[in-house]
Structures are given as C-alpha cells and as structure tokens.
Design a protein around this motif. Structure first.
Motif, short mmCIF file in Angstrom:
data_model
loop_
_atom_site.label_atom_id
_atom_site.label_comp_id
_atom_site.label_asym_id
_atom_site.label_seq_id
_atom_site.Cartn_x
_atom_site.Cartn_y
_atom_site.Cartn_z
N GLY A 1 0.83 -1.21 0.00
CA GLY A 1 0.00 0.00 0.00
C GLY A 1 0.86 1.25 0.00
O GLY A 1 1.69 1.47 -0.87
N THR A 2 0.68 2.07 1.02
CA THR A 2 1.47 3.29 1.16
C THR A 2 2.65 3.09 2.12
O THR A 2 3.32 4.04 2.50
N TYR A 3 2.89 1.85 2.51
CA TYR A 3 3.96 1.52 3.46
C TYR A 3 5.27 1.36 2.70
O TYR A 3 5.43 0.45 1.89
N ASP A 4 6.23 2.24 2.95
CA ASP A 4 7.52 2.16 2.25
C ASP A 4 8.34 0.99 2.76
O ASP A 4 8.25 0.59 3.92
N ARG A 5 9.17 0.46 1.87
CA ARG A 5 10.03 -0.67 2.26
C ARG A 5 11.11 -0.20 3.24
O ARG A 5 11.43 -0.92 4.20
N TYR A 6 11.64 1.00 3.00
CA TYR A 6 12.74 1.49 3.83
C TYR A 6 12.42 2.88 4.38
O TYR A 6 11.66 3.64 3.79
N THR A 7 13.04 3.17 5.51
CA THR A 7 13.03 4.50 6.09
C THR A 7 14.47 4.92 6.34
O THR A 7 15.23 4.18 6.98
N GLU A 8 14.84 6.06 5.80
CA GLU A 8 16.22 6.53 6.00
C GLU A 8 16.42 6.91 7.47
O GLU A 8 15.60 7.62 8.05
N GLN A 9 17.51 6.42 8.05
CA GLN A 9 17.74 6.63 9.48
C GLN A 9 19.24 6.69 9.76
O GLN A 9 20.03 5.96 9.17
N THR A 10 19.61 7.60 10.63
CA THR A 10 21.01 7.71 11.08
C THR A 10 21.16 6.92 12.37
O THR A 10 20.42 7.15 13.34
N VAL A 11 22.10 5.97 12.38
CA VAL A 11 22.26 5.07 13.53
C VAL A 11 23.72 5.06 13.96
O VAL A 11 24.63 5.45 13.21
N THR A 12 23.92 4.57 15.20
CA THR A 12 25.27 4.42 15.74
C THR A 12 25.60 2.94 15.83
O THR A 12 24.87 2.17 16.45
N LEU A 13 26.70 2.55 15.18
CA LEU A 13 27.12 1.16 15.21
C LEU A 13 27.81 0.84 16.53
O LEU A 13 28.14 1.74 17.32
N THR A 14 28.04 -0.41 16.79
CA THR A 14 28.66 -0.82 18.06
C THR A 14 30.10 -0.33 18.20
O THR A 14 30.61 -0.24 19.31
N ASP A 15 30.75 0.01 17.06
CA ASP A 15 32.11 0.54 17.13
C ASP A 15 32.13 2.06 17.29
O ASP A 15 33.18 2.68 17.22
N GLY A 16 30.91 2.64 17.46
CA GLY A 16 30.82 4.08 17.67
C GLY A 16 30.65 4.87 16.39
O GLY A 16 30.44 6.11 16.44
#
Length: 592
Positions: A417-432
């Motif tokens: 429907g109107t549900y996108d497959r992806y959402t752009e997001q800024t994340v922090t990995l375990t190595d910082g």
C-alpha cells in the motif's frame, strides 16, 4: 334379567369398539401418503367386572364388555433419536462438500484452468528477462505479468472472502427457521397438554410435532425428553430451546466489532454464543451435527491471512556466531509456537475457507517477499540505541543490491500500500561509527498495513509508470560495474523450486511454490473427499434408520383393508348379538 342386561351392555361395548376400529383404520388409509404420519393402532382392553357371591362363598365375575384402552402410535423413541442425530450429521457434511466444490470451481480446478498456469507466467517472465535484461519489452512484460498474477490472486482472494460473507444469509435463514420451529413445537406442546388433560389422545398433533423435531434436527443437534403430560422439552448444545411453558429464540450478531461475519447467539436465555466451544468438530466428539454448525465450521470466524500459519522456530536462528544456542530464547519461541498451533487447530484448520485463505496468502507472501528480497536484498547490522541497549536491525545491503537504470536502488516490485520498504535513518554502530542507512520496515502482525498480505500488497506504482526503476543493473561496489544483474535474476529463478513453504504448522515437509499450490488444492480436495465419504455413509445410515422407522410407522393399505373387514364383521356380529338379546328380553317381558 341382570345377566341379559349385562350381555346387552357387552354387545353395545363391542359395537363401540368396532366403530372406533373402523374409524382408526379409515383414518390410517386416508393419511397413508401424508408425510410424517404415523400409523395408529387400536388397543382394546376388558371393561369392568360385576362381582357376585356364589354358593361356595366365593366371588363370580361377570364381564360387561370391552373398551378402547388406547389409540397407540407405533413409534420407537430410540430410532427417532438415532435418525435425528444422523440426519443432522448428514446435513453438516453436505455443507462442507458444497463449499469445497465451490472453492475448487473458483480456482479453475474443475474447468481445466488451473491457477498454476498464472503462477508459472511470472517466473517465465523472469527467465525471459535473464536472457535480455536490458530489453525494455522484457521489463514491461515482467511488470505486466506481475500485475496480472497479483490481480488474479486478489480476485480469487476477494471471491473467497465474498463467498464467506455471503454465508451470512444462510446463517440468518437457518436462525429464522430454528426460531419458527421452536415456536411451532411450543404451540403444539400446549395443544397436546390440553387434549391430554381432557382424556383425548392427540396423535395427529404428535405427528406434527415429531415432524417439526425431525426438521429441527437438520439445523442443530437436539436433545429431547417427553413428560407424562405430553409436553416435550428440547435442548440445543445443553441450553433449553423449548421448555414446558415457553420457547427461546436465537439471533445473529457480528463476531466482533468491525467484522463482516455473523454468528448465531441466544436472543434471550442468558445470551451468549449458541456454539460455545468454537468451531472444532470430530465424529468422535459427536459435535459434527447440524447444518448451522456445518456452515460455521466450514466458513470460519475470520478472514485468514499468512500470519495465521505458525512457523516453527529454527535452532540456527537462536545460535550465535560461536555456535552457542540460546536455549531459553529458543524454548520461549517454541512455547509461543505451540500456543499458535493450538489456536490454528481450533480456529483455522476446521474451516475450509479460512484454511484456504491462509494458504493462498502464505503462497503469495512467499512469492512476493522472495522476489522483493532478490531485487532489494537486506543485511543485518547491530546498533546502539540512545539508552545504551543494542539492537539488531535489517537495512538495505547497499554494497550488493542491484540498481535501476536511473542509478537508484531499493525499489521493490511489490509494495505494501502506502507503506515504504525502507526509512532513512542515522544510527550508531557498536564501534561508535555513525552512519545513515535505509532501515527495513519490518512486518508487524498487529499492523495489517505493514504486511505483504493480499489485502495490502500491489505492484509498485513507480515501476508500473517507469520500468527503469527495476533494479537490474549490477552494483558498482560488487565489482561488476556496468553489467546487468543476471546473477541476481538467475538466483531468483532457482528459488522457484526451493522448498520454502509449509502447508501445515505441524508438518516438517517444506514445498516449492508450485508444489505448495498443488498441496493446497490437495488439502481442499481431501476435505471434500472426507465430506463426501461421510455423506455416502451417513446417507446409507439415515436411509436404514428411516426404513426401520417406516416399517413401524408407515401405513400398509392392505393391512388396513383387512382391519376394516375385521372390524366390520365385528360390528355386524355385535349387532346380531344385540338383536338376539333384544328379542329374548322382549319375549320374557311379553310373557309376564
């Protein structure tokens, strides 16, 4: 003198009995062809006796004739109970057999137009595309076949759903018929009790009531008990339907708010579902009786989707990179799985329609997600949340995902429907490290809009407008810059024959897409075969029991004609007897 008068009384009583016998036989003959009529039989008994002392200081008894003790109906209560139970079971399975036939017809299995052909067309389109991935015609053909396949699936799914909803009218009609019959039985009870109080034998009313009980047994399982006053009580599923002084009614209401499906409930008598133990049934439990339960069990209580098919947890999903199994987590998952299987067995498996809806949606979900995951592959990364906890999430694999002609990636062929497959997001990995990712929006069973289910999925409108969005070019980071992603397409084609789907949560056998559909139709066919086998055996049993009933209850005109002649001779003999007594009295009186 008293002896002659006593003899005169005996002759009169004989005439009265003969007259009653003639009436009963004539009544039997007149109603011989009437449905539900039970043959009546005259029971004759001695009348009272006159006691006199004899010379030996004992008693002499002088009979004063006979009388009609009872006009008996020749019924067998055991055969009635057996007939009603088996007749209800026959109607239960007739509903299932009819529904199976309708479902097979929808899928074209009875017309030689199998749904399998529509499934193969989309895979054939991928095979053509693998030969000429840069050919615009091949791309357009793939999009067209995807849209056609999904359209056919939605049409079938909607037709099944429509058939399911349309069964509401059957349920309403049955509830109205049950209410009408219960009122009729109650009214007949009142009339029968009234006649019994006045000393009459209301056999014709008994016939009418028994016929109503026979018809009622088609719709619901009934338990009956007749009291000495002639009234009969009727229970359905342990709840009174007809008592000595009143009757109770049913009505229909929504299964739950927002549902289009209806269920029968008690309009009075405390309310609640008529079938309080759900739609489970088995011949051993004896709860496979009645057309109303048959419709409910065959239709189901909700519209099935792929999330209703429990998936057994795999140990590898709970094993870390060092090969250590998270036993506690795995056991919790298995406990949830067992609860889900129990729910499936109670609420999905009994229903032909809900099972078919669930399996069709499972098939489409499997095909859609397999194609999407090939064109837009994901990978897992571990991130650190703001509260310091870690979480494993899925993101677009930007290093291996193919791209479109417009240099973009992540465009799935099938969209929710109107549900996108992806959402752009800024994340922090375990190595910082802080990175920007395309986070995959997981399917949430509690949010239907997030699911790749038939009610939500469609071909991506962006790709329909411009097939250049199809990610078919190799990712430059993969080392095959400028080439077409033939390897991705070939891997996808190979997955067509991979065993990835299960038909039954308790089965360890996995099926390919084609085999899954064949198994799905086999499940439907098996349900129909089982129903037809029951129909065949129950028809034989019902006919046998009904034949035994009719051997007692039916009228033989030949026998009744013999009885007419016998009672006519009795009448004539008693008349001559009275004439002789009359002449003797006259002679005695005139000689005095």
């Amino acid at each position: 003198m008293s002896s002659l008068l006593t003899s005169f009384s005996a002759g009169v009583s004989g005439i009265q009995v003969a007259q009653s016998g003639l009436n009963v036989s004539a009544h039997n003959i007149a109603n011989a062809d009437r449905k539900g009529y039970v043959r009546q039989q005259l029971i004759v008994a001695d009348h009272t006796y006159i006691n006199t002392y004899n010379s030996y200081k004992g008693f002499d008894q002088t009979g004063i004739g006979t009388h009609v003790s009872l006009v008996l109906q020749r019924r067998n209560e055991f055969l009635d109970i057996r007939y009603r139970e088996e007749n209800g079971r026959l109607n239960f399975y007739e509903v299932r057999a009819e529904t199976v036939s309708e479902m097979q017809d929808l899928f074209g299995e009875l017309k030689g137009q199998s749904f399998t052909n529509d499934m193969k067309d989309i895979w054939a389109a991928f095979q053509e595309l693998s030969k000429l991935p840069d050919d615009i015609t091949s791309r357009e053909l793939l999009v067209s076949e995807a849209d056609s396949f999904l359209g056919k699936c939605k049409m079938l799914y909607n037709q099944i759903n429509e058939y399911q909803v349309n069964l509401n009218s059957n349920i309403k009609d049955m509830v109205e018929k049950i209410n009408s019959l219960s009122e009729k039985i109650h009214n007949l009870n009142s009339d029968i009790v009234l006649y019994k109080v006045t000393g009459q034998q209301p056999n014709d009313l008994y016939d009418e009531r028994n016929e109503a009980l026979d018809e009622l047994s088609k719709y619901v399982p009934i338990f009956t008990k007749e009291y000495s006053n002639g009234a009969v009580i009727v229970n359905v599923e342990g709840i009174p339907l007809v008592t000595e002084d009143r009757y109770f009614t049913m009505k229909t209401e929504q299964i739950n708010p927002g549902s289009e499906l209806l269920k029968p409930v008690w309009a009075d008598n405390g309310g609640g579902d008529v079938f309080r133990e759900g739609i489970e049934f088995s011949p051993e439990a004896g709860n496979d009786v009645g057309m109303l339960k048959g419709v409910l069990a065959t239709r189901g209580l909700f519209t099935g989707k792929y999330t209703d098919m429990p998936i057994q947890p795999k140990e590898e999903d709970y094993t870390d990179e060092n090969g250590v199994l998270d036993m506690a987590g795995y056991r919790r998952a298995m406990n949830r799985f067992e609860d889900d299987v129990d729910y499936y067995n109670k609420m999905v498996r009994p229903s032909v329609i809900t099972t078919l809806q669930t399996q069709l949606d499972t098939l489409v979900h499997g095909m859609v997600t397999t194609i999407n995951d090939a064109l837009c592959p994901n990978k897992e990364i571990e991130i650190v949340n703001a509260d310091g906890t870690t979480e494993t999430i899925k993101v677009l694999d930007t290093e291996h995902a193919p791209i479109g002609c417009n240099k973009e990636m992540g465009h799935e062929l099938f969209k929710r429907g109107t549900y996108d497959r992806y959402t752009e997001q800024t994340v922090t990995l375990t190595d910082g490290t802080t990175v920007t990712v395309q986070r995959y929006n997981e399917e949430d069973p509690d949010d239907v809009f997030s699911l790749y289910t038939l009610s939500q999925v469609s071909v991506n409108s962006d790709i329909i407008v411009d097939s250049a969005y199809l990610p078919l070019i190799e990712n430059p980071k993969s080392g095959f810059a400028g080439g077409y992603a033939s390897s991705h397409i070939m891997e996808l084609i190979d997955k067509w024959d991979d065993p990835v789907l299960v038909l039954d949560p308790e089965s360890n056998t996995a099926y390919s897409f084609t085999d899954f559909y064949i198994g799905m139709m086999g499940t439907v066919g098996t349900s129909g075969e089982i129903a037809n086998n029951f129909i065949e055996s129950e028809t034989t049993l019902v006919d046998s029991v009904d034949g035994q009933r009719k051997s007692l209850t039916s009228v033989s005109t030949d026998e009744e004609l013999v009885d007419l002649v016998r009672f006519q001779h009795m009448y004539s003999a008693c008349s001559r007897y009275i004439t002789v007594i009359d002449e003797m009295l006259e002679t005695l009186i005139t000689s005095l």
